[in-house]
Design a protein around this motif. Structure first.
Motif, PDB file in Angstrom:
ATOM      1  N   MET A   1       0.747  -1.077  -0.009  1.00 35.11           N
ATOM      2  CA  MET A   1       0.082   0.029   0.036  1.00 35.11           C
ATOM      3  C   MET A   1       0.961   1.387   0.203  1.00 35.11           C
ATOM      4  SD  MET A   1      -2.585   1.312   2.881  1.00 35.11           S
ATOM      5  CE  MET A   1      -3.525  -0.117   3.019  1.00 35.11           C
ATOM      6  N   PRO A   2       0.872   2.066  -0.985  1.00 29.17           N
ATOM      7  CA  PRO A   2       1.555   3.435  -1.017  1.00 29.17           C
ATOM      8  C   PRO A   2       1.341   4.113   0.125  1.00 29.17           C
ATOM      9  CG  PRO A   2      -0.042   3.584  -2.599  1.00 29.17           C
ATOM     10  CD  PRO A   2      -0.238   2.170  -1.934  1.00 29.17           C
ATOM     11  N   GLU A   3       2.369   5.057   0.715  1.00 26.66           N
ATOM     12  CA  GLU A   3       2.108   6.000   1.814  1.00 26.66           C
ATOM     13  C   GLU A   3       1.914   7.386   1.083  1.00 26.66           C
ATOM     14  OE1 GLU A   3       5.416   5.801   4.445  1.00 26.66           O
ATOM     15  OE2 GLU A   3       5.472   3.880   4.382  1.00 26.66           O
ATOM     16  N   ARG A   4       0.729   8.063   1.336  1.00 26.95           N
ATOM     17  CA  ARG A   4       0.324   9.382   0.942  1.00 26.95           C
ATOM     18  C   ARG A   4       1.601  10.304   1.277  1.00 26.95           C
ATOM     19  NH1 ARG A   4      -4.700  12.383   1.741  1.00 26.95           N
ATOM     20  NH2 ARG A   4      -5.735  10.392   2.116  1.00 26.95           N
ATOM     21  N   ASN A   5       1.965  10.248   2.532  1.00 29.27           N
ATOM     22  CA  ASN A   5       2.989  11.301   3.045  1.00 29.27           C
ATOM     23  C   ASN A   5       3.987  10.441   3.761  1.00 29.27           C
ATOM     24  OD1 ASN A   5       4.497  12.853   4.662  1.00 29.27           O
ATOM     25  ND2 ASN A   5       2.813  13.831   5.757  1.00 29.27           N
ATOM     26  N   SER A   6       5.295  10.378   2.985  1.00 28.82           N
ATOM     27  CA  SER A   6       6.235   9.766   3.480  1.00 28.82           C
ATOM     28  C   SER A   6       7.279  10.514   4.340  1.00 28.82           C
ATOM     29  CB  SER A   6       7.109   9.101   2.033  1.00 28.82           C
ATOM     30  OG  SER A   6       7.608  10.350   1.411  1.00 28.82           O
ATOM     31  N   ASP A   7       6.975  11.509   4.649  1.00 27.20           N
ATOM     32  CA  ASP A   7       7.934  12.335   5.582  1.00 27.20           C
ATOM     33  C   ASP A   7       7.235  12.475   6.829  1.00 27.20           C
ATOM     34  OD1 ASP A   7       9.874  13.850   6.405  1.00 27.20           O
ATOM     35  OD2 ASP A   7       9.223  15.672   5.674  1.00 27.20           O
ATOM     36  N   TYR A   8       7.427  11.650   7.764  1.00 27.70           N
ATOM     37  CA  TYR A   8       6.809  11.645   9.098  1.00 27.70           C
ATOM     38  C   TYR A   8       7.841  11.096  10.302  1.00 27.70           C
ATOM     39  CZ  TYR A   8       5.950   6.727   7.936  1.00 27.70           C
ATOM     40  OH  TYR A   8       5.844   5.170   7.790  1.00 27.70           O
ATOM     41  N   THR A   9       7.694  11.322  11.307  1.00 24.82           N
ATOM     42  CA  THR A   9       8.600  10.822  12.166  1.00 24.82           C
ATOM     43  C   THR A   9       7.777  10.018  13.201  1.00 24.82           C
ATOM     44  OG1 THR A   9       9.863  13.145  12.721  1.00 24.82           O
ATOM     45  CG2 THR A   9       9.637  11.526  14.766  1.00 24.82           C
ATOM     46  N   ILE A  10       8.708   8.969  13.725  1.00 22.52           N
ATOM     47  CA  ILE A  10       7.755   7.757  14.646  1.00 22.52           C
ATOM     48  C   ILE A  10       8.332   8.106  16.044  1.00 22.52           C
ATOM     49  CG2 ILE A  10       7.720   5.522  15.289  1.00 22.52           C
ATOM     50  CD1 ILE A  10       8.478   4.835  11.978  1.00 22.52           C
TER      51      ILE A  10
ATOM     52  N   GLU B   1       7.681  19.612  20.833  1.00 22.86           N
ATOM     53  CA  GLU B   1       8.936  19.799  20.130  1.00 22.86           C
ATOM     54  C   GLU B   1       8.577  19.447  18.567  1.00 22.86           C
ATOM     55  OE1 GLU B   1      12.722  18.215  21.391  1.00 22.86           O
ATOM     56  OE2 GLU B   1      12.005  18.850  23.562  1.00 22.86           O
ATOM     57  N   LEU B   2       7.775  18.454  18.250  1.00 19.99           N
ATOM     58  CA  LEU B   2       7.511  17.734  16.917  1.00 19.99           C
ATOM     59  C   LEU B   2       6.288  18.592  16.376  1.00 19.99           C
ATOM     60  CD1 LEU B   2       8.237  14.071  17.568  1.00 19.99           C
ATOM     61  CD2 LEU B   2       9.776  15.715  16.136  1.00 19.99           C
ATOM     62  N   LYS B   3       5.868  19.525  17.026  1.00 18.02           N
ATOM     63  CA  LYS B   3       4.218  20.014  16.669  1.00 18.02           C
ATOM     64  C   LYS B   3       3.984  20.533  15.174  1.00 18.02           C
ATOM     65  CE  LYS B   3       4.226  23.742  19.369  1.00 18.02           C
ATOM     66  NZ  LYS B   3       3.818  24.897  20.011  1.00 18.02           N
ATOM     67  N   GLN B   4       5.103  20.665  14.500  1.00 18.50           N
ATOM     68  CA  GLN B   4       4.639  21.017  13.043  1.00 18.50           C
ATOM     69  C   GLN B   4       5.218  19.806  12.044  1.00 18.50           C
ATOM     70  OE1 GLN B   4       3.011  23.551  12.319  1.00 18.50           O
ATOM     71  NE2 GLN B   4       2.959  24.039  14.294  1.00 18.50           N
ATOM     72  N   THR B   5       5.476  18.673  12.787  1.00 17.65           N
ATOM     73  CA  THR B   5       5.823  17.518  12.184  1.00 17.65           C
ATOM     74  C   THR B   5       5.013  16.483  11.989  1.00 17.65           C
ATOM     75  OG1 THR B   5       8.293  18.175  13.020  1.00 17.65           O
ATOM     76  CG2 THR B   5       8.033  15.761  11.987  1.00 17.65           C
ATOM     77  N   ALA B   6       4.670  15.796  10.939  1.00 17.80           N
ATOM     78  CA  ALA B   6       3.707  14.717  11.035  1.00 17.80           C
ATOM     79  C   ALA B   6       4.287  13.613  11.955  1.00 17.80           C
ATOM     80  CB  ALA B   6       3.399  14.159   9.682  1.00 17.80           C
ATOM     81  N   THR B   7       3.774  13.115  12.746  1.00 20.03           N
ATOM     82  CA  THR B   7       3.973  12.102  13.725  1.00 20.03           C
ATOM     83  C   THR B   7       3.286  11.012  13.905  1.00 20.03           C
ATOM     84  OG1 THR B   7       5.424  13.900  14.754  1.00 20.03           O
ATOM     85  CG2 THR B   7       5.286  11.837  16.037  1.00 20.03           C
ATOM     86  N   VAL B   8       3.795   9.636  14.179  1.00 21.64           N
ATOM     87  CA  VAL B   8       3.072   8.415  14.409  1.00 21.64           C
ATOM     88  C   VAL B   8       3.703   8.361  15.796  1.00 21.64           C
ATOM     89  CG1 VAL B   8       2.385   6.104  14.026  1.00 21.64           C
ATOM     90  CG2 VAL B   8       2.801   7.690  12.107  1.00 21.64           C
ATOM     91  N   LEU B   9       2.658   8.462  16.737  1.00 20.18           N
ATOM     92  CA  LEU B   9       2.962   7.985  18.337  1.00 20.18           C
ATOM     93  C   LEU B   9       2.538   6.537  18.369  1.00 20.18           C
ATOM     94  CD1 LEU B   9       3.489   8.700  21.145  1.00 20.18           C
ATOM     95  CD2 LEU B   9       1.206   9.655  21.529  1.00 20.18           C
ATOM     96  N   LEU B  10       3.633   5.780  18.762  1.00 20.07           N
ATOM     97  CA  LEU B  10       3.445   4.367  19.251  1.00 20.07           C
ATOM     98  C   LEU B  10       3.225   4.427  20.688  1.00 20.07           C
ATOM     99  CD1 LEU B  10       5.926   2.530  16.903  1.00 20.07           C
ATOM    100  CD2 LEU B  10       3.829   3.351  16.377  1.00 20.07           C
ATOM    101  N   LEU B  11       2.179   4.278  21.152  1.00 20.59           N
ATOM    102  CA  LEU B  11       1.880   4.664  22.646  1.00 20.59           C
ATOM    103  C   LEU B  11       1.661   3.369  23.536  1.00 20.59           C
ATOM    104  CD1 LEU B  11       1.532   6.756  24.690  1.00 20.59           C
ATOM    105  CD2 LEU B  11      -1.003   6.793  24.023  1.00 20.59           C
ATOM    106  N   ASP B  12       2.362   3.036  24.449  1.00 20.02           N
ATOM    107  CA  ASP B  12       1.982   2.034  25.444  1.00 20.02           C
ATOM    108  C   ASP B  12       1.196   2.370  26.451  1.00 20.02           C
ATOM    109  OD1 ASP B  12       2.163  -0.257  26.944  1.00 20.02           O
ATOM    110  OD2 ASP B  12       4.069   0.353  28.049  1.00 20.02           O
TER     111      ASP B  12
END
Length: 131
Positions: free
Chosen positions: A1-10, A49-60
């Protein structure tokens, strides 16, 4: 599956260092910036700190200082501030128990531990397609 936004932080919010290491190892081939924190308070600080960055939060969910439930509540209270964040819960808590808390609507994916790499990558790609 293609990613629409490839610029993000994890952002990995997990108190167990071995679990952080395993998740990072599973994700390294994506060539994304990966930030690690040990609790929910640090997760919120990192998101600031990342507020203007697309971010995926992996949350426990079960962490000291501020647990994952507290992070989810905080993010829900100020949805505009976290509009660039997609949250994927990764927890040993059963999904049905999590849903009983009434917080599921803010989550793009949920994985129960132990995590399988292929499932993690698939769910991550589903999350970022909506950026």
């Amino acid at each position: 599956m293609p990613e629409r936004n490839s610029d993000y932080t994890i952002l990995i919010a997990e108190d167990n260092s071995i679990n952080r290491f395993v998740l990072t190892s599973m994700l390294k081939d994506l060539n994304k910036r990966i930030v690690q924190v040990e609790n929910g308070r640090e997760a919120l600080d990192a998101l600031e700190e990342l507020k203007q960055t697309a971010t995926v939060l992996l949350l426990d969910l079960n962490m000291p200082v501020l647990d994952g439930y507290g992070v989810i509540r905080k993010m829900a209270q100020d949805a505009e501030a976290y509009k660039h964040v997609r949250t994927m819960v990764i927890s040993g808590t059963f999904y049905s128990d999590f849903l009983e808390k009434g917080l599921g609507e803010h989550i793009c994916a949920y994985l129960e531990k132990p995590v399988v790499k292929e499932q993690l990558i698939h769910k991550l790609r589903e999350c970022v397609i909506n950026f």
